[in-house]
Design a protein around this motif. Structure first.
Motif, mmCIF file in Angstrom:
data_model
loop_
_atom_site.group_PDB
_atom_site.id
_atom_site.type_symbol
_atom_site.label_atom_id
_atom_site.label_comp_id
_atom_site.label_asym_id
_atom_site.label_seq_id
_atom_site.Cartn_x
_atom_site.Cartn_y
_atom_site.Cartn_z
ATOM 1 N N THR A 1 -12.752 -6.197 -1.013
ATOM 2 C CA THR A 1 -11.576 -5.959 -1.852
ATOM 3 C C THR A 1 -10.394 -5.456 -1.056
ATOM 4 N N VAL A 2 -10.531 -5.311 0.276
ATOM 5 C CA VAL A 2 -9.484 -4.649 1.054
ATOM 6 C C VAL A 2 -8.928 -5.577 2.134
ATOM 7 N N LYS A 3 -7.845 -5.128 2.748
ATOM 8 C CA LYS A 3 -7.177 -5.908 3.798
ATOM 9 C C LYS A 3 -6.769 -4.970 4.927
ATOM 10 N N ASP A 4 -6.990 -5.424 6.163
ATOM 11 C CA ASP A 4 -6.576 -4.679 7.350
ATOM 12 C C ASP A 4 -7.157 -3.263 7.378
ATOM 13 N N ILE A 5 -8.467 -3.202 7.221
ATOM 14 C CA ILE A 5 -9.216 -1.938 7.261
ATOM 15 C C ILE A 5 -10.237 -2.028 8.397
ATOM 16 N N PRO A 6 -10.368 -0.995 9.244
ATOM 17 C CA PRO A 6 -11.350 -1.043 10.321
ATOM 18 C C PRO A 6 -12.791 -1.024 9.800
ATOM 19 N N VAL B 1 -11.926 -0.573 -15.979
ATOM 20 C CA VAL B 1 -11.839 -1.967 -16.407
ATOM 21 C C VAL B 1 -10.839 -2.738 -15.542
ATOM 22 N N CYS B 2 -9.918 -2.008 -14.903
ATOM 23 C CA CYS B 2 -8.907 -2.655 -14.071
ATOM 24 C C CYS B 2 -8.536 -1.721 -12.928
ATOM 25 N N ASP B 3 -7.769 -2.246 -11.977
ATOM 26 C CA ASP B 3 -7.359 -1.456 -10.820
ATOM 27 C C ASP B 3 -6.535 -0.238 -11.218
ATOM 28 N N ASP B 4 -5.722 -0.359 -12.265
ATOM 29 C CA ASP B 4 -4.908 0.784 -12.668
ATOM 30 C C ASP B 4 -5.774 1.974 -13.056
ATOM 31 N N ASP B 5 -6.910 1.734 -13.695
ATOM 32 C CA ASP B 5 -7.825 2.830 -14.027
ATOM 33 C C ASP B 5 -8.281 3.546 -12.764
ATOM 34 N N LEU B 6 -8.572 2.778 -11.733
ATOM 35 C CA LEU B 6 -9.052 3.363 -10.486
ATOM 36 C C LEU B 6 -7.923 4.061 -9.726
ATOM 37 N N ARG B 7 -6.701 3.597 -9.889
ATOM 38 C CA ARG B 7 -5.570 4.279 -9.241
ATOM 39 C C ARG B 7 -5.289 5.624 -9.912
ATOM 40 N N VAL C 1 -19.903 4.651 -4.875
ATOM 41 C CA VAL C 1 -18.909 3.756 -5.445
ATOM 42 C C VAL C 1 -19.267 2.287 -5.246
ATOM 43 N N GLY C 2 -18.616 1.433 -6.056
ATOM 44 C CA GLY C 2 -18.605 -0.001 -5.856
ATOM 45 C C GLY C 2 -17.389 -0.383 -5.029
ATOM 46 N N PRO C 3 -17.194 -1.680 -4.780
ATOM 47 C CA PRO C 3 -16.114 -2.105 -3.869
ATOM 48 C C PRO C 3 -14.707 -1.768 -4.345
ATOM 49 N N SER C 4 -14.433 -1.829 -5.643
ATOM 50 C CA SER C 4 -13.049 -1.700 -6.092
ATOM 51 C C SER C 4 -12.479 -0.303 -5.869
ATOM 52 N N PHE C 5 -13.334 0.708 -5.865
ATOM 53 C CA PHE C 5 -12.864 2.071 -5.641
ATOM 54 C C PHE C 5 -12.127 2.190 -4.308
ATOM 55 N N VAL C 6 -12.652 1.547 -3.292
ATOM 56 C CA VAL C 6 -12.085 1.713 -1.949
ATOM 57 C C VAL C 6 -10.655 1.196 -1.909
ATOM 58 N N ARG C 7 -10.411 0.066 -2.527
ATOM 59 C CA ARG C 7 -9.051 -0.483 -2.548
ATOM 60 C C ARG C 7 -8.087 0.489 -3.228
ATOM 61 N N ARG D 1 -8.470 3.784 -3.687
ATOM 62 C CA ARG D 1 -8.364 5.041 -2.927
ATOM 63 C C ARG D 1 -7.617 4.840 -1.602
ATOM 64 N N ALA D 2 -7.541 3.592 -1.121
ATOM 65 C CA ALA D 2 -6.769 3.288 0.082
ATOM 66 C C ALA D 2 -5.313 2.973 -0.231
ATOM 67 N N GLY D 3 -4.944 2.984 -1.514
ATOM 68 C CA GLY D 3 -3.561 2.712 -1.897
ATOM 69 C C GLY D 3 -3.142 1.274 -1.716
ATOM 70 N N GLN D 4 -4.114 0.357 -1.804
ATOM 71 C CA GLN D 4 -3.800 -1.057 -1.611
ATOM 72 C C GLN D 4 -3.734 -1.794 -2.948
ATOM 73 N N PRO D 5 -2.849 -2.780 -3.057
ATOM 74 C CA PRO D 5 -2.865 -3.672 -4.219
ATOM 75 C C PRO D 5 -3.987 -4.698 -4.068
ATOM 76 N N ALA D 6 -4.174 -5.494 -5.093
ATOM 77 C CA ALA D 6 -5.116 -6.609 -5.009
ATOM 78 C C ALA D 6 -4.434 -7.734 -4.246
ATOM 79 N N HIS D 7 -4.782 -7.897 -2.986
ATOM 80 C CA HIS D 7 -4.127 -8.893 -2.148
ATOM 81 C C HIS D 7 -4.581 -10.306 -2.521
ATOM 82 N N PRO D 8 -3.686 -11.287 -2.442
ATOM 83 C CA PRO D 8 -4.113 -12.676 -2.647
ATOM 84 C C PRO D 8 -4.997 -13.124 -1.489
#
Length: 468
Positions: free
Chosen positions: A38-43, A234-240, A260-266, A268-275
């Motif tokens: 669910t993330v981008k540019d993460i080590p 139910v959506c990313d906004d809930d997790l934000r 956690v599941g995968p969506s939490f990390v995105r 908590r990292a302050g990332q949007p849902a990248h295309p």
């Protein structure tokens, strides 16, 4: 199920990112590699020496992953690995003077070593004076349709319906099976009654959407002595909303540990849902070879459907089977691996090539024995990959299945450090860019066994082909 719930409280990911500038670094201990999807540019690390962890902490990223692969291990080995990583992380943190919080990333369909992993991590944190006040359970995976409403966890079926996870095929897992779909009951079940359901703090959609971050932070501040909280999403906004609440609670002195599941990390990292990555973005990542390698180890029914669709849509594939019966026979195992690897390596010169295990699942009556069988088969698959890639360097490698993708990364391709660069499909199927070892320059695609539609594997391959 999702009727009559409060209106979404919209949160800009940038507002979360801004709050993270002074927050502790999030260290995600991932029990298989699919948490990066669910993330981008993460080590990403597949090893956990102090030097490797210091490298990850030095990167300008609010989070990093450490691939533990503990879902494939026995409980004893999983505990040992978590202890090793926690101790090395503490040493690396002191050396770099960078604080951290830990998320134990488990499966969004609730499989994995819970509560063992969070128990071990809590004990290690306690030993360095950082005992968690609470363990926050957030299994949601938005893109894959794993949602939590009114503290009950659901999964979207192929026909679009929502099914309580306790009624799914994943709940019948030979090693990590369970019966409960309501998360407080699941916690009681998995802790064998140590944590009663009525003692679990429930953070609902009403709390998140109506109460907002300040209200949720106040709820989190009530956690004491490692108590458990379960969170709707139910959506990313809930997790934000949750992410903002967590930062506020931690700033006020509440110590938290996450499962956690995968969506939490995105979130908590302050990332949007990248295309998904595009063909022009993928083109410079492909190795200079004409064809790629697809490795299929997952046995869930969805993977089999995806493999069937791949064959139908891509008739020019070469395909080879590793027969599980031969792999479990010491007299035939090595010869079978050698023969299969040699044929597959030769085929890569002219075709994208699939290596798959027998589709029939072989299990034992004892969960530990079933896990041992899975490890033995995975080890054979990885040895096959190692021999293939040593003989012929592929343009890319796709690994299908959690244990498969973990073992392939660490042992088959010897990846130590990488960057998760994005996904091939919306919110699923992560592409890693290895930065060291023999796989440097070969994009590695991590494809969970239990995500995507029937055409997802074929779609991923088509996108990679389009970048040639």
């Amino acid at each position: 199920m999702i009727q009559n719930i409060p209106v979404i409280r919209e949160i800009d990911p940038a507002s979360v990112a801004a709050r993270l500038t002074t927050a502790p670094r999030l260290a995600v201990l991932d029990d298989d590699p699919t948490g990066t999807q669910t993330v981008k540019d993460i080590p990403v690390l597949t090893t956990w020496t102090v030097d490797d962890l210091r490298w990850a902490l030095r990167q300008s990223s609010p989070a990093f992953f450490v691939l533990t692969n503990t879902r494939s291990l026995s409980p004893q080995d999983a505990a040992t690995r978590n202890r090793e990583i926690a101790r090395a992380l503490h040493e690396a943190s002191r050396a770099e003077n960078i604080p951290y919080v830990i998320a134990s990333r488990g499966d969004s369909t609730l499989r994995g070593h819970f509560p063992l992993e969070t128990d071990v991590l809590a004990e290690e944190l306690r030993s360095v004076g950082a005992a968690p006040d609470g363990v926050v359970l957030v299994p949601a995976y938005i893109e894959a349709g794993r949602l939590t409403v009114d503290s009950t966890h659901w999964m979207r079926t192929p026909d679009g319906d929502l099914l309580p996870v306790g009624e799914s095929e994943f709940a019948k897992d030979a090693t990590f099976g369970y019966a409960s779909s309501a998360l407080p009951d699941w916690v009681e079940e998995k802790t064998q009654g140590r944590v009663p359901a009525d003692k679990v703090l429930r953070i609902t959609l009403t709390d998140l959407r109506t109460g907002g971050p300040a209200h949720v932070a106040d709820l989190l501040a009530t956690l004491r002595d490692g108590a458990t909280a379960v969170v709707d999403a139910v959506c990313d906004d809930d997790l934000r909303v949750l992410a903002l609440a967590l930062v506020a609670a931690e700033e006020n002195g509440t110590r938290l540990l996450y499962r956690v599941g995968p969506s939490f990390v995105r979130a908590r990292a302050g990332q949007p849902a990248h295309p998904p990555l595009t063909a022009p973005e993928l083109a410079p990542l492909r190795a200079p070879s004409p064809h790629g390698l697809i490795i299929v180890g997952s046995h869930v029914s969805l993977t089999t459907r995806q493999l069937n669709s791949l064959r139908e849509r891509t008739p020019d594939l070469a395909e080879y089977e590793l027969d599980v019966a031969q792999l479990l026979d010491p007299a035939r195992r090595d010869a079978h691996i050698t023969e299969t690897a040699s044929a597959a390596a030769a085929s890569l010169a002219g075709a994208d090539t699939v290596i798959r295990t027998t589709r029939t699942v072989v299990t034992a009556a004892d969960p530990d024995e079933s896990l041992a069988i899975s490890r033995s088969v995975s080890a054979a698959l990885v040895e096959t990959v190692r021999r293939i890639t040593a003989a012929h360097r592929p343009a890319f490698v796709i690994a299908k299945g959690g244990i498969t993708s973990s073992d392939t990364a660490t042992h088959g391709l010897e990846i130590r450090r990488a960057w998760a660069r994005g996904t091939l499909l919306p919110g699923i199927v992560s592409l890693w860019q290895p930065v060291d070892g023999p796989a440097a320059g070969i994009p590695y695609i991590v494809f969970a066994g239990n995500v995507g539609g029937a055409d997802a594997l074929a779609d991923a391959l088509a996108l990679l082909r389009s970048a040639a």
